[in-house]
Design an enzyme around this catalytic site. Structure first.
Site, mmCIF file in Angstrom:
data_model
loop_
_atom_site.group_PDB
_atom_site.id
_atom_site.type_symbol
_atom_site.label_atom_id
_atom_site.label_comp_id
_atom_site.label_asym_id
_atom_site.label_seq_id
_atom_site.Cartn_x
_atom_site.Cartn_y
_atom_site.Cartn_z
ATOM 1 N N HIS A 55 4.419 2.158 -8.084
ATOM 2 C CA HIS A 55 3.447 1.055 -8.081
ATOM 3 C C HIS A 55 2.544 1.145 -9.314
ATOM 4 O O HIS A 55 2.250 0.136 -9.954
ATOM 5 C CB HIS A 55 2.548 1.139 -6.843
ATOM 6 C CG HIS A 55 3.251 0.882 -5.541
ATOM 7 N ND1 HIS A 55 3.387 1.838 -4.572
ATOM 8 C CD2 HIS A 55 3.829 -0.239 -5.043
ATOM 9 C CE1 HIS A 55 4.015 1.328 -3.533
ATOM 10 N NE2 HIS A 55 4.312 0.081 -3.789
ATOM 11 N N GLN B 124 7.792 -9.209 7.815
ATOM 12 C CA GLN B 124 9.021 -8.777 7.148
ATOM 13 C C GLN B 124 9.652 -7.543 7.788
ATOM 14 O O GLN B 124 10.632 -7.015 7.273
ATOM 15 C CB GLN B 124 8.779 -8.574 5.657
ATOM 16 C CG GLN B 124 7.946 -7.368 5.272
ATOM 17 C CD GLN B 124 7.644 -7.370 3.784
ATOM 18 O OE1 GLN B 124 6.827 -8.130 3.301
ATOM 19 N NE2 GLN B 124 8.316 -6.496 3.034
ATOM 20 N N GLY C 257 0.809 -1.214 0.000
ATOM 21 C CA GLY C 257 0.000 0.000 0.000
ATOM 22 C C GLY C 257 0.838 1.258 0.000
ATOM 23 O O GLY C 257 2.015 1.225 -0.362
ATOM 24 N N SER D 243 9.331 5.641 -3.279
ATOM 25 C CA SER D 243 9.169 4.675 -2.201
ATOM 26 C C SER D 243 8.087 5.181 -1.273
ATOM 27 O O SER D 243 7.978 6.400 -1.048
ATOM 28 C CB SER D 243 10.493 4.562 -1.427
ATOM 29 O OG SER D 243 10.259 3.950 -0.178
ATOM 30 N N SER D 244 7.321 4.253 -0.714
ATOM 31 C CA SER D 244 6.283 4.665 0.244
ATOM 32 C C SER D 244 6.930 5.341 1.445
ATOM 33 O O SER D 244 6.320 6.179 2.117
ATOM 34 C CB SER D 244 5.487 3.449 0.704
ATOM 35 O OG SER D 244 5.022 2.750 -0.415
HETATM 36 O O1 PAF Z 1 8.050 -4.998 -2.022
HETATM 37 C C1 PAF Z 1 7.101 -4.973 -1.215
HETATM 38 O O2 PAF Z 1 6.314 -4.026 -1.163
HETATM 39 C C2 PAF Z 1 6.910 -6.150 -0.272
HETATM 40 O O3 PAF Z 1 8.121 -6.662 0.142
HETATM 41 C C3 PAF Z 1 6.016 -7.257 -0.867
HETATM 42 C C4 PAF Z 1 6.643 -7.897 -2.088
HETATM 43 C C5 PAF Z 1 4.657 -6.667 -1.234
HETATM 44 C C6 PAF Z 1 5.797 -8.352 0.172
HETATM 45 O O4 PAF Z 1 5.177 -7.861 1.312
#
Ligand code: PAF
Length: 281
Positions: free
Chosen positions: A37, A61, A31, A186-187
């Site tokens: 994106h 993560q 998001g 980048s977010s």
């Molecule tokens: O690159 C990202 O935004 C994240 O690492 C992903 C691939 C959506 C996995 O959560």
């Protein structure tokens, strides 16, 4: 545009798509969508009959809870940005839907590539990425999946994952999208104040410096100068390495192709970027 929040909704939709023999493209995201994106999503829309965009901030993560808390969440704005794109399905599950307790998962060995760069600085990060992407691939079963090259090491690990679990998906790496002044989108940029955003430009300046001097001067000297460019702007470097594009092992001599990878802290925001550097000699 349909928005699904449960696994069951996606499963039913996927069955219908299979019946209609539709090719599915997939863009996983966390998001806080930006033009980077959007470039992936538009490309996916142009190459597939239907596209799924997942929006899920994956706690597994993040190796620091403060980083997870601070990660921007703006589902409504994300949906508004995508509104109008055709043949798009949004999958925005919560944590329980993403990780049902009874869903089996056997982690894949990341090997050497998982120990380098981000792997060394963010323990557990790639394990978390592999876990969520495995579940998303298994659920959505796309023919093509799109990832940004800004996360260069992640892309290499996704390719491994695809082979290891036998998904057979066409993994497509897409060029990093930059603002006009060079900052990689980048977010996390949302968390930079005006001064920090200005300082952050040192990262792309340093990468261009390496790219423009590849093969012209000794590698160590170029690397040192690139580090100074970033440090002089007040950023704290986590790593700046010039690596083999396939193995991501450090290079000590120039070769035809290498990638300069950087992670640096700007204010309180951790930024990463990279650039392919081709030898002019
Ligand atoms: O690159 C990202 O935004 C994240 O690492 C992903 C691939 C959506 C996995 O959560």
């Amino acid at each position: 545009m349909q928005t699904f929040v449960t696994r069951q909704e996606i499963i039913e939709w996927r069955q219908q798509m299979r019946g209609d023999q539709k090719q599915i493209g997939f863009v996983p995201t966390m998001g806080a969508l930006h033009q980077g994106h959007l470039a992936l999503i538009k490309r996916a829309c142009s190459e597939n009959a239907e596209v799924v965009v997942s929006i899920f901030v994956n706690p597994k993560q993040f190796n620091q809870s403060a980083d997870l808390q601070a990660y921007p969440r703006m589902l409504e704005a994300d949906l508004a940005l995508l509104n109008g794109l055709e043949n798009l399905v949004i999958f925005a599950p919560d944590e329980e839907e993403m990780y049902p307790k009874d869903l089996p998962f056997s982690p894949m060995p990341l090997g050497r590539i998982g120990e380098l760069l981000e792997g060394a600085h963010r323990p557990g990060h790639f394990e978390g990425v592999v876990h969520v992407v495995h579940h998303l691939f298994a659920l959505i079963q796309p023919q093509k999946a799109y990832f940004g090259q800004k996360d260069f090491q992640q892309l290499a690990i996704i390719r491994l994952l695809n082979t290891y679990y036998g998904f057979g998906i066409d993994i497509i790496g897409c060029e990093t999208v930059r603002d006009a002044d060079g900052l990689a989108m980048s977010s996390r940029n949302l968390r930079l104040n005006a001064q920090e955003r200005q300082n952050a430009l040192a990262i792309s300046r340093a990468l261009h410096y390496v790219s423009n001097n590849t093969g012209k001067y000794p590698l160590d000297k170029v690397k040192q100068e690139a580090r100074s460019i970033i440090e002089q702007a007040g950023l704290a470097i986590e790593y700046l390495e010039i690596v083999d594009p396939l193995t991501l092992e450090n290079r000590s001599q120039w070769q035809q192709e290498q990638v300069c990878c950087v992670a640096a802290i700007c204010g309180e925001v951790r930024l990463i970027d990279n650039m392919l550097c081709e030898s002019v000699l």
